[in-house]
Design a protein around this motif. Structure first.
Motif, PDB file in Angstrom:
ATOM      1  N   VAL A  66       1.176  -3.444 -11.577  1.00  0.00           N
ATOM      2  CA  VAL A  66       0.493  -2.714 -11.408  1.00  0.00           C
ATOM      3  C   VAL A  66       0.551  -1.918 -10.721  1.00  0.00           C
ATOM      4  CG1 VAL A  66      -1.892  -3.014 -10.681  1.00  0.00           C
ATOM      5  CG2 VAL A  66      -1.481  -4.783 -12.056  1.00  0.00           C
ATOM      6  N   LEU A  67       0.037  -0.681 -11.127  1.00  0.00           N
ATOM      7  CA  LEU A  67      -0.117  -0.247 -10.026  1.00  0.00           C
ATOM      8  C   LEU A  67      -1.383   1.228  -9.571  1.00  0.00           C
ATOM      9  CD1 LEU A  67       2.815   3.658  -9.476  1.00  0.00           C
ATOM     10  CD2 LEU A  67       0.130   3.602  -9.264  1.00  0.00           C
ATOM     11  N   THR A  68      -2.448   1.127  -8.421  1.00  0.00           N
ATOM     12  CA  THR A  68      -3.334   1.681  -8.603  1.00  0.00           C
ATOM     13  C   THR A  68      -3.886   2.708  -7.709  1.00  0.00           C
ATOM     14  OG1 THR A  68      -4.569  -0.473  -9.487  1.00  0.00           O
ATOM     15  CG2 THR A  68      -5.321   0.617  -7.825  1.00  0.00           C
ATOM     16  N   PHE A  69      -3.946   3.649  -7.915  1.00  0.00           N
ATOM     17  CA  PHE A  69      -5.044   4.830  -7.171  1.00  0.00           C
ATOM     18  C   PHE A  69      -6.218   4.435  -6.732  1.00  0.00           C
ATOM     19  CE2 PHE A  69      -1.716   6.779  -8.905  1.00  0.00           C
ATOM     20  CZ  PHE A  69      -1.457   7.823  -7.999  1.00  0.00           C
ATOM     21  N   GLY A  70      -6.692   3.458  -5.408  1.00  0.00           N
ATOM     22  CA  GLY A  70      -7.712   3.477  -4.960  1.00  0.00           C
ATOM     23  C   GLY A  70      -9.068   4.601  -4.297  1.00  0.00           C
ATOM     24  N   ALA A  71      -8.207   5.531  -3.451  1.00  0.00           N
ATOM     25  CA  ALA A  71      -9.662   6.351  -3.508  1.00  0.00           C
ATOM     26  C   ALA A  71      -8.376   8.017  -3.225  1.00  0.00           C
ATOM     27  CB  ALA A  71      -9.444   6.235  -1.657  1.00  0.00           C
TER      28      ALA A  71
ATOM     29  N   ARG B 173       1.139  -1.434  -0.294  1.00  0.00           N
ATOM     30  CA  ARG B 173      -0.092   0.201   0.054  1.00  0.00           C
ATOM     31  C   ARG B 173       1.310   1.577  -0.200  1.00  0.00           C
ATOM     32  NH1 ARG B 173      -4.240   0.103   4.762  1.00  0.00           N
ATOM     33  NH2 ARG B 173      -2.586   0.005   5.877  1.00  0.00           N
ATOM     34  N   PHE B 174       0.476   2.088  -0.770  1.00  0.00           N
ATOM     35  CA  PHE B 174       0.908   3.647  -0.501  1.00  0.00           C
ATOM     36  C   PHE B 174       0.080   4.678  -0.239  1.00  0.00           C
ATOM     37  CE2 PHE B 174      -0.801   3.241  -5.131  1.00  0.00           C
ATOM     38  CZ  PHE B 174      -0.887   4.619  -5.321  1.00  0.00           C
ATOM     39  N   GLU B 175       1.098   6.020   0.208  1.00  0.00           N
ATOM     40  CA  GLU B 175      -0.284   6.820   0.855  1.00  0.00           C
ATOM     41  C   GLU B 175       0.200   8.219   0.532  1.00  0.00           C
ATOM     42  OE1 GLU B 175      -2.083   7.562   5.084  1.00  0.00           O
ATOM     43  OE2 GLU B 175      -0.633   9.088   4.733  1.00  0.00           O
ATOM     44  N   LEU B 176      -0.239   9.295  -0.428  1.00  0.00           N
ATOM     45  CA  LEU B 176       0.509  10.237  -0.529  1.00  0.00           C
ATOM     46  C   LEU B 176      -1.088  11.871  -0.422  1.00  0.00           C
ATOM     47  CD1 LEU B 176       0.864   9.567  -4.846  1.00  0.00           C
ATOM     48  CD2 LEU B 176       2.662   9.636  -3.212  1.00  0.00           C
ATOM     49  N   THR B 177       0.264  12.424   0.577  1.00  0.00           N
ATOM     50  CA  THR B 177      -0.451  13.304   0.973  1.00  0.00           C
ATOM     51  C   THR B 177      -0.044  14.699   0.357  1.00  0.00           C
ATOM     52  OG1 THR B 177      -1.403  12.726   2.834  1.00  0.00           O
ATOM     53  CG2 THR B 177      -1.900  14.804   3.443  1.00  0.00           C
ATOM     54  N   VAL B 178      -0.637  15.242  -0.819  1.00  0.00           N
ATOM     55  CA  VAL B 178      -0.067  16.679  -1.533  1.00  0.00           C
ATOM     56  C   VAL B 178      -0.483  17.784  -1.077  1.00  0.00           C
ATOM     57  CG1 VAL B 178      -0.221  18.171  -3.682  1.00  0.00           C
ATOM     58  CG2 VAL B 178      -0.304  15.610  -3.744  1.00  0.00           C
ATOM     59  N   LYS B 179       0.009  18.988  -0.305  1.00  0.00           N
ATOM     60  CA  LYS B 179      -0.363  19.873   0.786  1.00  0.00           C
ATOM     61  C   LYS B 179      -0.399  21.145  -0.311  1.00  0.00           C
ATOM     62  CE  LYS B 179       1.493  16.913   4.552  1.00  0.00           C
ATOM     63  NZ  LYS B 179       2.733  17.102   5.647  1.00  0.00           N
ATOM     64  N   GLY B 180      -1.278  21.758  -0.439  1.00  0.00           N
ATOM     65  CA  GLY B 180      -0.444  23.216  -1.447  1.00  0.00           C
ATOM     66  C   GLY B 180      -1.382  24.640  -0.554  1.00  0.00           C
ATOM     67  N   ARG B 181      -2.202  25.555  -0.012  1.00  0.00           N
ATOM     68  CA  ARG B 181      -2.452  26.639   0.371  1.00  0.00           C
ATOM     69  C   ARG B 181      -3.735  26.350  -0.001  1.00  0.00           C
ATOM     70  NH1 ARG B 181       1.110  29.207  -1.193  1.00  0.00           N
ATOM     71  NH2 ARG B 181       0.278  31.043  -2.000  1.00  0.00           N
ATOM     72  N   GLN B 182      -4.483  26.825   1.349  1.00  0.00           N
ATOM     73  CA  GLN B 182      -6.450  26.909   0.881  1.00  0.00           C
ATOM     74  C   GLN B 182      -5.713  28.428   0.637  1.00  0.00           C
ATOM     75  OE1 GLN B 182      -8.850  25.101   3.722  1.00  0.00           O
ATOM     76  NE2 GLN B 182     -10.607  26.835   4.122  1.00  0.00           N
ATOM     77  N   THR B 183      -7.610  27.950  -0.741  1.00  0.00           N
ATOM     78  CA  THR B 183      -8.070  30.125  -0.852  1.00  0.00           C
ATOM     79  C   THR B 183      -9.518  29.462  -1.434  1.00  0.00           C
ATOM     80  OG1 THR B 183      -7.108  31.780  -2.535  1.00  0.00           O
ATOM     81  CG2 THR B 183      -7.124  29.511  -3.158  1.00  0.00           C
ATOM     82  N   HIS B 184     -10.257  30.757  -1.790  1.00  0.00           N
ATOM     83  CA  HIS B 184     -11.058  30.854  -2.569  1.00  0.00           C
ATOM     84  C   HIS B 184     -11.363  30.316  -3.659  1.00  0.00           C
ATOM     85  CE1 HIS B 184     -15.194  31.789  -3.479  1.00  0.00           C
ATOM     86  NE2 HIS B 184     -15.668  32.816  -2.014  1.00  0.00           N
TER      87      HIS B 184
ATOM     88  N   PRO C  47      -8.611  23.504  -1.049  1.00  0.00           N
ATOM     89  CA  PRO C  47      -8.494  22.942   0.533  1.00  0.00           C
ATOM     90  C   PRO C  47      -6.954  23.546   0.566  1.00  0.00           C
ATOM     91  CG  PRO C  47      -8.504  20.895  -0.987  1.00  0.00           C
ATOM     92  CD  PRO C  47      -8.972  21.793  -2.091  1.00  0.00           C
ATOM     93  N   ASP C  48      -6.909  22.463   1.394  1.00  0.00           N
ATOM     94  CA  ASP C  48      -5.110  22.780   1.934  1.00  0.00           C
ATOM     95  C   ASP C  48      -4.329  21.510   1.315  1.00  0.00           C
ATOM     96  OD1 ASP C  48      -4.285  25.146   3.679  1.00  0.00           O
ATOM     97  OD2 ASP C  48      -5.014  24.292   5.184  1.00  0.00           O
ATOM     98  N   GLN C  49      -5.158  19.986   1.606  1.00  0.00           N
ATOM     99  CA  GLN C  49      -4.696  19.014   0.893  1.00  0.00           C
ATOM    100  C   GLN C  49      -5.010  17.892   0.325  1.00  0.00           C
ATOM    101  OE1 GLN C  49      -2.430  18.010   4.574  1.00  0.00           O
ATOM    102  NE2 GLN C  49      -4.258  16.390   5.333  1.00  0.00           N
ATOM    103  N   VAL C  50      -4.783  17.307  -0.271  1.00  0.00           N
ATOM    104  CA  VAL C  50      -5.446  15.916  -0.570  1.00  0.00           C
ATOM    105  C   VAL C  50      -4.624  14.842  -0.345  1.00  0.00           C
ATOM    106  CG1 VAL C  50      -6.114  15.015  -2.893  1.00  0.00           C
ATOM    107  CG2 VAL C  50      -6.555  17.572  -2.278  1.00  0.00           C
ATOM    108  N   GLN C  51      -5.523  13.472  -0.448  1.00  0.00           N
ATOM    109  CA  GLN C  51      -4.832  12.408   0.526  1.00  0.00           C
ATOM    110  C   GLN C  51      -5.286  11.239  -0.685  1.00  0.00           C
ATOM    111  OE1 GLN C  51      -6.080   9.421   3.772  1.00  0.00           O
ATOM    112  NE2 GLN C  51      -4.242  10.448   3.884  1.00  0.00           N
ATOM    113  N   THR C  52      -3.951  11.030  -1.203  1.00  0.00           N
ATOM    114  CA  THR C  52      -4.638   9.485  -2.161  1.00  0.00           C
ATOM    115  C   THR C  52      -4.033   8.143  -1.606  1.00  0.00           C
ATOM    116  OG1 THR C  52      -2.771   9.938  -3.487  1.00  0.00           O
ATOM    117  CG2 THR C  52      -4.580  11.027  -3.756  1.00  0.00           C
ATOM    118  N   ILE C  53      -4.517   7.423  -1.945  1.00  0.00           N
ATOM    119  CA  ILE C  53      -4.164   5.547  -0.542  1.00  0.00           C
ATOM    120  C   ILE C  53      -4.553   4.591  -2.413  1.00  0.00           C
ATOM    121  CG2 ILE C  53      -4.391   5.533   1.449  1.00  0.00           C
ATOM    122  CD1 ILE C  53      -7.018   4.378   0.800  1.00  0.00           C
ATOM    123  N   GLY C  54      -3.574   4.063  -2.855  1.00  0.00           N
ATOM    124  CA  GLY C  54      -3.451   2.871  -3.989  1.00  0.00           C
ATOM    125  C   GLY C  54      -2.044   1.187  -3.591  1.00  0.00           C
ATOM    126  N   THR C  55      -2.144   1.016  -4.420  1.00  0.00           N
ATOM    127  CA  THR C  55      -2.112  -0.458  -4.354  1.00  0.00           C
ATOM    128  C   THR C  55      -0.562  -0.867  -5.335  1.00  0.00           C
ATOM    129  OG1 THR C  55      -1.418  -2.763  -3.852  1.00  0.00           O
ATOM    130  CG2 THR C  55      -3.638  -1.373  -5.107  1.00  0.00           C
TER     131      THR C  55
END
Length: 435
Positions: A268-273, A220-231, A284-292
């Motif tokens: 195989v590389l798959t993003f599941g969520a 399993r892997f998890e990526l959390t991309v962090k940006g900066r929240q705005t309108h 938003p400030d951040q987005v999280q993805t998980i996969g296998t």
């Protein structure tokens, strides 16, 4: 040495005592109705990994009624029991998994699951969408059949009812690694370990078998991309992690299609969520993805890890974002499931006796994974597949395992019970000479 020449193996198989298929059929016939009832009950009351309390109680109560002394609470909710036969012989382990999946059932069955639970902070439906209800019911039936012939049985049988094969909840440990860590084979390693899996790509009546590497390693892997929240109307005032994440997902597909030598082994590389944001007009400030990630080669496995991390970091940086890349997650991934070649060759005739030689088919590599692989690292292992899709239906187009429409032709219960019994009996009768 456990390695045998083909000539020696053939000679051994010709002299080793074999149980008649009629014996396995007669034993199984006495438990068929119970196996069917157990499977339907378990299907209607599924439980997620490390939460299989009702299932474990059903199993333990049954084993006690058989006169066995089950150990409970192994790796949280696992159940084990040892049957000692009346004659000397080898020790084998038979394993079934008990957990269900966070899937909402879409089958119109009178015993369809209506169960819900909390998974990753969300309310989800729970379903035996992979067939573990069948595995548990089959092994309960096999246990009863073998106990019935205890006095004539050579050797010992360790029954392993395992939780959390699909993986423990976040932040927890479980499954095969934890059962082994807690001493599953501490008293005595088995001479062989066996497991089965009902499978949608095979029709009812078929058994799938493959020697050597059979099912992929999974991480399993998890990526959390962090940006900066705005309108949402002023994207230039912030850093959009949604767009960065979308490009990471898109570009990551080239790791397999353009960077890996898949003529060597499949990958195989798959993003599941993907999860990020709560409102239509807020970046938003951040987005999280998980996969296998699924691999068969350790070098390729490590290469995929490095390439995905490098890609995620550079794409995020190009957007002015950062990424917390956990590749792999700090949890145990499943190794490659390897069927011991000598054991597979030796037990194939046992499966053919039950299903017919024409119905024991050679399986291709399976990209799905199994933590049965941990047991097969401790002792020679054999993991085979039992067809789940009704005859006359194109199994290649049937809803797959893990689908909300996964459907089990219940004749697979009879075949699975007989196949596991035949394998166990033949190995026990002939196993002492093979050691």
């Amino acid at each position: 040495m456990r390695f045998l020449t083909l000539a020696a193996l053939g000679a051994l198989m010709s002299i080793a005592p074999q149980a008649d298929a009629a014996d396995a059929d007669a034993l199984a016939a006495k438990v068929d109705a119970k196996v069917l009832a157990w499977r339907r009950d378990l299907h209607q009351h599924p439980e997620l990994g490390n939460r299989e309390t009702r299932t474990a109680k059903l199993v333990a109560d049954h084993l006690r009624k058989l006169g066995l002394q089950p150990k409970t609470g192994v790796a949280h909710t696992g159940v084990t029991a040892l049957l000692k036969g009346g004659k000397p012989g080898p020790r084998i382990a038979l394993r079934a998994d008990m957990d269900a999946l966070p899937v909402t059932e879409r089958n119109a069955l009178p015993f369809a699951s209506k169960t819900t639970a909390t998974f990753r902070g969300e309310t989800v439906g729970v379903m035996h969408a992979c067939g573990h209800d069948a595995h548990t019911a089959i092994l309960m039936g096999v246990a009863e059949a073998l106990v019935a012939m205890k006095a004539e049985l050579p050797g010992e049988v360790l029954f392993v009812f395992q939780p959390a094969e699909e993986g423990p909840p976040d932040g927890e440990r479980g499954g095969a690694p934890l059962m082994l860590e807690q001493g599953l084979f501490a008293d005595s390693k088995p001479d062989a370990v066996f497991g089965l899996h009902v499978f949608s790509t095979l029709n009812a009546g078929q058994i799938g078998l493959r020697a050597g590497p059979t099912m992929a390693a999974s991480d399993r892997f998890e990526l959390t991309v962090k940006g900066r929240q705005t309108h949402g109307s002023r994207p230039w005032s912030g850093v959009d992690p949604i767009v960065a994440t979308a490009q990471i997902i898109d570009n990551a597909q080239t790791i397999v299609s353009r960077q890996m030598d898949i003529s060597k082994q499949p990958v195989v590389l798959t993003f599941g969520a993907v999860k990020g944001g709560v409102r239509h007009n807020i970046i938003p400030d951040q987005v999280q993805t998980i996969g296998t990630i699924r691999t068969f080669d350790e070098g390729m496995r490590q290469d995929v890890f490095a390439r995905l991390k490098n890609l995620a970091e550079h794409v995020a940086a190009a957007h002015g974002a950062t990424v917390d890349a956990k590749i792999p997650l700090e949890t145990e991934g499943n190794p490659v499931t390897v069927n011991d070649p000598a054991l597979a060759a030796r037990m194939r005739p046992s499966l053919e006796k039950i299903a017919g030689a024409q119905n024991v088919v050679d399986m291709p590599l399976v990209m799905g994974s199994e933590d049965f692989s941990y047991y097969a690292r401790q002792a020679p292992g054999l993991f085979f597949f039992v067809g789940a899709t009704p005859q006359g239906q194109d199994a290649s187009k049937a809803p797959s395992n893990h689908s909300p429409e996964f459907f089990l032709d219940e004749s697979a219960l009879k075949l699975g019970t007989r196949a596991m019994l035949q394998v166990a009996l033949d190995y026990l009768h002939g196993g002492a000479a093979a050691k």
